[in-house]
Enzyme design. Structure first.
Site, PDB file in Angstrom:
ATOM      1  N   ASP A  32       6.584   6.522  -0.616  1.00  0.00           N
ATOM      2  CA  ASP A  32       5.540   6.339   0.391  1.00  0.00           C
ATOM      3  C   ASP A  32       5.909   5.173   1.287  1.00  0.00           C
ATOM      4  O   ASP A  32       5.989   4.035   0.827  1.00  0.00           O
ATOM      5  CB  ASP A  32       4.203   6.052  -0.306  1.00  0.00           C
ATOM      6  N   HIS A  60       7.743  10.206   2.333  1.00  0.00           N
ATOM      7  CA  HIS A  60       6.480  10.421   3.046  1.00  0.00           C
ATOM      8  C   HIS A  60       6.267   9.256   4.011  1.00  0.00           C
ATOM      9  O   HIS A  60       5.935   8.153   3.584  1.00  0.00           O
ATOM     10  CB  HIS A  60       5.351  10.499   1.991  1.00  0.00           C
ATOM     11  N   MET A  62       4.248   7.317   6.465  1.00  0.00           N
ATOM     12  CA  MET A  62       2.922   7.035   7.044  1.00  0.00           C
ATOM     13  C   MET A  62       3.152   5.945   8.085  1.00  0.00           C
ATOM     14  O   MET A  62       2.799   4.785   7.888  1.00  0.00           O
ATOM     15  CB  MET A  62       1.961   6.587   5.943  1.00  0.00           C
TER      16      MET A  62
HETATM   17  C1  DX5 Z   1      -1.249   7.706  -0.640  1.00  0.00           C
HETATM   18  C2  DX5 Z   1       0.129   8.156  -1.040  1.00  0.00           C
HETATM   19  C3  DX5 Z   1       0.229   8.872  -2.339  1.00  0.00           C
HETATM   20  C4  DX5 Z   1      -0.235   8.073  -3.519  1.00  0.00           C
HETATM   21  C5  DX5 Z   1      -0.424   8.947  -4.707  1.00  0.00           C
HETATM   22  O1  DX5 Z   1      -1.212   7.221   0.664  1.00  0.00           O
HETATM   23  O2  DX5 Z   1       0.644   9.029  -0.051  1.00  0.00           O
HETATM   24  O3  DX5 Z   1       1.549   9.334  -2.541  1.00  0.00           O
HETATM   25  O4  DX5 Z   1       0.663   7.078  -3.853  1.00  0.00           O
HETATM   26  O5  DX5 Z   1      -0.928   8.143  -5.719  1.00  0.00           O
HETATM   27  P1  DX5 Z   1      -2.023   8.644  -6.735  1.00  0.00           P
HETATM   28  O6  DX5 Z   1      -1.422   9.774  -7.518  1.00  0.00           O
HETATM   29  O7  DX5 Z   1      -2.300   7.444  -7.569  1.00  0.00           O
HETATM   30  O8  DX5 Z   1      -3.227   9.094  -5.946  1.00  0.00           O
HETATM   31 ZN    ZN Z   2       2.562  10.106  -0.465  1.00  0.00          ZN
END
Ligand code: DX5
Ligand code: ZN
Length: 206
Positions: A32, A60, A62
């Site tokens: 992330d 991912h 963001m």
């Molecule tokens: C949130 C992230 C997720 C998160 C998932 O912005 O994109 O990947 O880390 O974590 P859990 O499984 O704890 O919701």
């Molecule tokens: Zn994520």
């Protein structure tokens, strides 16, 4: 069901935790990346962890400036790079830039973004990442409107014979996974890494 393990919730001993992940049968490590702009939090650079990231990578983004982060993270040779449909850059251009690097393209959408926003791109992308929490933090509660989006994407995929994978991200556990019928990959962070036995947690999700 494939599993992507997110390392976002790991607080310390990151190298030991990554070694543990490498010993599981997780299909991907999910990285992330947050820029402090698209979401308020900013994550540290993952490049120094390169030698510990031994599973296929699912990145991912963001972030607002997708091209800059793409240039940076290409060095990790990820299988997928996913960006958000809400960014202020021409989506077709971003798809092209990622494919040019021989990396599979994912597009993600926030919980309040209508899934119809993705329709123009579904024929050319490799993955849709459905956010089941507001992006920005691990450990949140799975949002109930997610399953409608998954089913819509699965139906369109069958109708049009598109090839994208459907991945769901946020608040996944042994109960909420039941609301992800039609998905191919589940991202899980805290459910896996807040426990001692990662493989046991992964087995519960499969
Ligand atoms: C949130 C992230 C997720 C998160 C998932 O912005 O994109 O990947 O880390 O974590 P859990 O499984 O704890 O919701
Ligand atoms: Zn994520």
């Amino acid at each position: 069901m494939k599993i992507a393990t997110s390392i976002l919730s790991i607080q310390d001993h990151i190298h030991d935790c990554l070694e543990k992940i490498n010993h599981t049968d997780t299909d991907y490590i999910h990285l992330d990346v947050m820029d402090g702009q698209f979401v308020s939090h900013k994550t540290a650079d993952y490049i120094p962890l390169k030698n510990y990231l031994l599973k296929p990578l699912d990145i991912h983004l963001m972030v607002e400036d997708v091209p800059a982060y793409l240039e940076h993270y290409v060095a990790l040779k990820p299988e997928y790079i996913t960006f958000h449909v809400e960014v202020n850059t021409k989506i077709e251009k971003l798809i092209h830039m990622i494919h040019e690097k021989n990396i599979k393209v994912g597009i993600s959408l926030k919980p309040d973004t209508p899934v119809s926003f993705l329709i123009p791109y579904l024929n050319e992308i490799d993955l849709v990442l459905v956010m089941s929490v507001e992006p920005g933090a691990g450990g949140q509660t799975f949002l109930e409107n997610t399953s409608d989006k998954i089913q819509f994407l699965d139906r369109i995929r069958k109708e049009k014979q598109y090839h994208y994978m459907i991945e769901v991200d946020g608040g996944i556990n042994e109960k909420t996974k039941e609301q992800c019928i039609g998905a191919d990959i589940l991202v899980s962070g805290s459910f896996i890494t807040n426990h001692d036995d990662y493989q046991h947690q992964i087995d519960m999700l499969r």
